[in-house]
Each structure stands twice: as C-alpha cells, then as structure tokens.
Design a protein around this motif. Structure first.
Motif, PDB file in Angstrom:
ATOM      1  N   SER A  63       0.803  -1.220   0.000  1.00 20.23           N
ATOM      2  CA  SER A  63       0.000   0.000   0.000  1.00 20.23           C
ATOM      3  C   SER A  63       0.840   1.276   0.000  1.00 20.23           C
ATOM      4  N   VAL A  64       2.110   1.177   0.345  1.00 19.65           N
ATOM      5  CA  VAL A  64       2.952   2.373   0.411  1.00 19.65           C
ATOM      6  C   VAL A  64       4.111   2.332  -0.580  1.00 19.65           C
ATOM      7  N   LYS A  65       4.307   1.212  -1.230  1.00 16.74           N
ATOM      8  CA  LYS A  65       5.439   1.068  -2.157  1.00 16.74           C
ATOM      9  C   LYS A  65       5.340   2.117  -3.249  1.00 16.74           C
ATOM     10  N   GLY A  66       6.456   2.785  -3.503  1.00 15.06           N
ATOM     11  CA  GLY A  66       6.488   3.838  -4.511  1.00 15.06           C
ATOM     12  C   GLY A  66       6.138   5.205  -3.980  1.00 15.06           C
ATOM     13  N   ARG A  67       5.587   5.278  -2.768  1.00 15.94           N
ATOM     14  CA  ARG A  67       5.246   6.565  -2.167  1.00 15.94           C
ATOM     15  C   ARG A  67       6.089   6.858  -0.927  1.00 15.94           C
ATOM     16  N   PHE A  68       6.423   5.828  -0.178  1.00 15.64           N
ATOM     17  CA  PHE A  68       7.196   5.981   1.063  1.00 15.64           C
ATOM     18  C   PHE A  68       8.620   5.474   0.836  1.00 15.64           C
ATOM     19  N   THR A  69       9.564   6.102   1.524  1.00 11.79           N
ATOM     20  CA  THR A  69      10.957   5.678   1.477  1.00 11.79           C
ATOM     21  C   THR A  69      11.527   5.628   2.886  1.00 11.79           C
ATOM     22  N   ILE A  70      12.037   4.469   3.251  1.00  9.38           N
ATOM     23  CA  ILE A  70      12.656   4.312   4.565  1.00  9.38           C
ATOM     24  C   ILE A  70      14.167   4.476   4.419  1.00  9.38           C
ATOM     25  N   SER A  71      14.786   5.079   5.413  1.00 10.92           N
ATOM     26  CA  SER A  71      16.236   5.246   5.403  1.00 10.92           C
ATOM     27  C   SER A  71      16.734   5.316   6.842  1.00 10.92           C
ATOM     28  N   ARG A  72      18.039   5.257   7.001  1.00 12.93           N
ATOM     29  CA  ARG A  72      18.619   5.331   8.343  1.00 12.93           C
ATOM     30  C   ARG A  72      19.988   5.983   8.270  1.00 12.93           C
ATOM     31  N   ASP A  73      20.373   6.566   9.397  1.00 12.37           N
ATOM     32  CA  ASP A  73      21.698   7.160   9.544  1.00 12.37           C
ATOM     33  C   ASP A  73      22.293   6.574  10.814  1.00 12.37           C
ATOM     34  N   ASN A  74      23.145   5.583  10.662  1.00  9.35           N
ATOM     35  CA  ASN A  74      23.702   4.914  11.841  1.00  9.35           C
ATOM     36  C   ASN A  74      24.604   5.827  12.662  1.00  9.35           C
ATOM     37  N   ALA A  75      25.185   6.827  12.038  1.00  9.23           N
ATOM     38  CA  ALA A  75      26.025   7.778  12.777  1.00  9.23           C
ATOM     39  C   ALA A  75      25.180   8.637  13.710  1.00  9.23           C
ATOM     40  N   LYS A  76      23.913   8.809  13.371  1.00  9.51           N
ATOM     41  CA  LYS A  76      23.019   9.638  14.178  1.00  9.51           C
ATOM     42  C   LYS A  76      22.018   8.811  14.970  1.00  9.51           C
ATOM     43  N   ASN A  77      22.106   7.484  14.853  1.00 11.72           N
ATOM     44  CA  ASN A  77      21.149   6.597  15.549  1.00 11.72           C
ATOM     45  C   ASN A  77      19.708   6.987  15.239  1.00 11.72           C
ATOM     46  N   THR A  78      19.452   7.252  13.983  1.00 13.64           N
ATOM     47  CA  THR A  78      18.140   7.740  13.582  1.00 13.64           C
ATOM     48  C   THR A  78      17.664   7.044  12.315  1.00 13.64           C
ATOM     49  N   MET A  79      16.377   6.769  12.282  1.00 10.68           N
ATOM     50  CA  MET A  79      15.720   6.198  11.118  1.00 10.68           C
ATOM     51  C   MET A  79      14.677   7.201  10.632  1.00 10.68           C
ATOM     52  N   TYR A  80      14.384   7.141   9.344  1.00  9.92           N
ATOM     53  CA  TYR A  80      13.441   8.087   8.748  1.00  9.92           C
ATOM     54  C   TYR A  80      12.406   7.348   7.901  1.00  9.92           C
ATOM     55  N   LEU A  81      11.284   8.017   7.714  1.00  7.29           N
ATOM     56  CA  LEU A  81      10.281   7.549   6.762  1.00  7.29           C
ATOM     57  C   LEU A  81       9.787   8.771   5.995  1.00  7.29           C
ATOM     58  N   GLN A  82      10.199   8.858   4.744  1.00  7.66           N
ATOM     59  CA  GLN A  82       9.717   9.928   3.873  1.00  7.66           C
ATOM     60  C   GLN A  82       8.416   9.461   3.238  1.00  7.66           C
ATOM     61  N   MET A  83       7.358  10.207   3.480  1.00  8.26           N
ATOM     62  CA  MET A  83       6.029   9.838   2.994  1.00  8.26           C
ATOM     63  C   MET A  83       5.564  10.891   1.996  1.00  8.26           C
ATOM     64  N   ASN A  84       5.425  10.485   0.761  1.00 11.41           N
ATOM     65  CA  ASN A  84       4.962  11.377  -0.297  1.00 11.41           C
ATOM     66  C   ASN A  84       3.582  10.950  -0.786  1.00 11.41           C
ATOM     67  N   SER A  85       2.926  11.854  -1.481  1.00 10.31           N
ATOM     68  CA  SER A  85       1.609  11.560  -2.053  1.00 10.31           C
ATOM     69  C   SER A  85       0.683  10.927  -1.021  1.00 10.31           C
ATOM     70  N   LEU A  86       0.606  11.546   0.125  1.00  9.53           N
ATOM     71  CA  LEU A  86      -0.181  10.977   1.216  1.00  9.53           C
ATOM     72  C   LEU A  86      -1.654  10.914   0.869  1.00  9.53           C
ATOM     73  N   LYS A  87      -2.296   9.856   1.370  1.00 11.13           N
ATOM     74  CA  LYS A  87      -3.710   9.614   1.134  1.00 11.13           C
ATOM     75  C   LYS A  87      -4.442   9.588   2.475  1.00 11.13           C
ATOM     76  N   PRO A  88      -5.733   9.859   2.477  1.00 12.22           N
ATOM     77  CA  PRO A  88      -6.486   9.768   3.741  1.00 12.22           C
ATOM     78  C   PRO A  88      -6.341   8.409   4.425  1.00 12.22           C
ATOM     79  N   GLU A  89      -6.207   7.357   3.652  1.00 13.75           N
ATOM     80  CA  GLU A  89      -6.061   6.022   4.246  1.00 13.75           C
ATOM     81  C   GLU A  89      -4.700   5.797   4.897  1.00 13.75           C
ATOM     82  N   ASP A  90      -3.800   6.764   4.766  1.00 13.96           N
ATOM     83  CA  ASP A  90      -2.523   6.689   5.485  1.00 13.96           C
ATOM     84  C   ASP A  90      -2.652   7.221   6.906  1.00 13.96           C
ATOM     85  N   THR A  91      -3.800   7.773   7.241  1.00 17.75           N
ATOM     86  CA  THR A  91      -4.032   8.283   8.585  1.00 17.75           C
ATOM     87  C   THR A  91      -3.907   7.161   9.610  1.00 17.75           C
TER      88      THR A  91
END
Length: 121
Positions: A63-91
C-alpha cells in the motif's frame, strides 16, 4: 534505558508529504534492523516498511510502495520515513520498531510510543 522516539507527525492534506524520524538510544543501533508500523483505532497494527542494519535492504507494504521511502543514519542513531503523495487512508499512529539482526516483522524487540499522522481529503 532503551528509547525509540518518533517525531514529524502532523495533519496534512492529501497529496502532501511528511518525514517521520525515529531517534534511538540505549542500544547499539547499528546492530538492529528497523521498521515502521502503523495502527488505526479498532484495527491491528500493520507493517509499513523495514530497513536492514546497514541500510542496504528495504521492504515495503504494497500500500505504500512507490510513495514511502525508509532510510537510516547509523552515525546519528536515527531512522526516517519519507512519505509522499499521502492519502487519507494513510491516517494512523506510526510506530518505530527495532529488531536485533535480520528483520522479521513478528520479532520486534523494541517499540516507540508513536506519532500521529492525519491526512485529510
């Protein structure tokens, strides 16, 4: 102690973007696969995306493939989720998750407390 702290949630319009962050502490971040789940009231928590310990491998729910991108920065101990083209069903409330070693959705060791994402049409 172990902490996973999500941030970046909010209320947006359909088609907008958001970037979630998950700041980790209290464990060796670079030895853990990381993932995102989401949950709406009355429904089971569902898998959204995962990333391997070094970031070379990723997996997404259909349901999120092609719209969301997961990434991480091990130097910062942080993970991210970039969410594009958001839909109401992503609530949903979005949760950060950590699992030692190879990712298995049912084998999460640590959970965050969640951050609310609301998408209006």
């Amino acid at each position: 102690q172990v902490q996973l702290v999500e941030s970046g949630g909010g209320s947006v319009q359909a088609g907008d973007s958001l970037r979630l962050s998950c700041a980790a502490s209290g464990f060796t971040f670079s030895m853990y696969s990381m993932g995102w789940f989401r949950q709406v009231p009355g429904k089971a928590r569902e898998f959204v995306a995962a990333i391997s310990v070094r970031g070379g491998g990723t997996d997404y729910a259909g349901s999120v493939k092609g719209r969301f991108t997961i990434s991480r920065d091990n130097a910062k101990n942080t993970m991210y989720l970039q969410m594009n083209s958001l839909k109401p069903e992503d609530t949903a409330v979005y949760y950060c998750a950590a699992r030692y070693g190879v990712w298995v959705p049912t084998g999460v060791n640590y959970w965050g407390l969640g951050t609310q994402v609301t998408v209006s049409s």
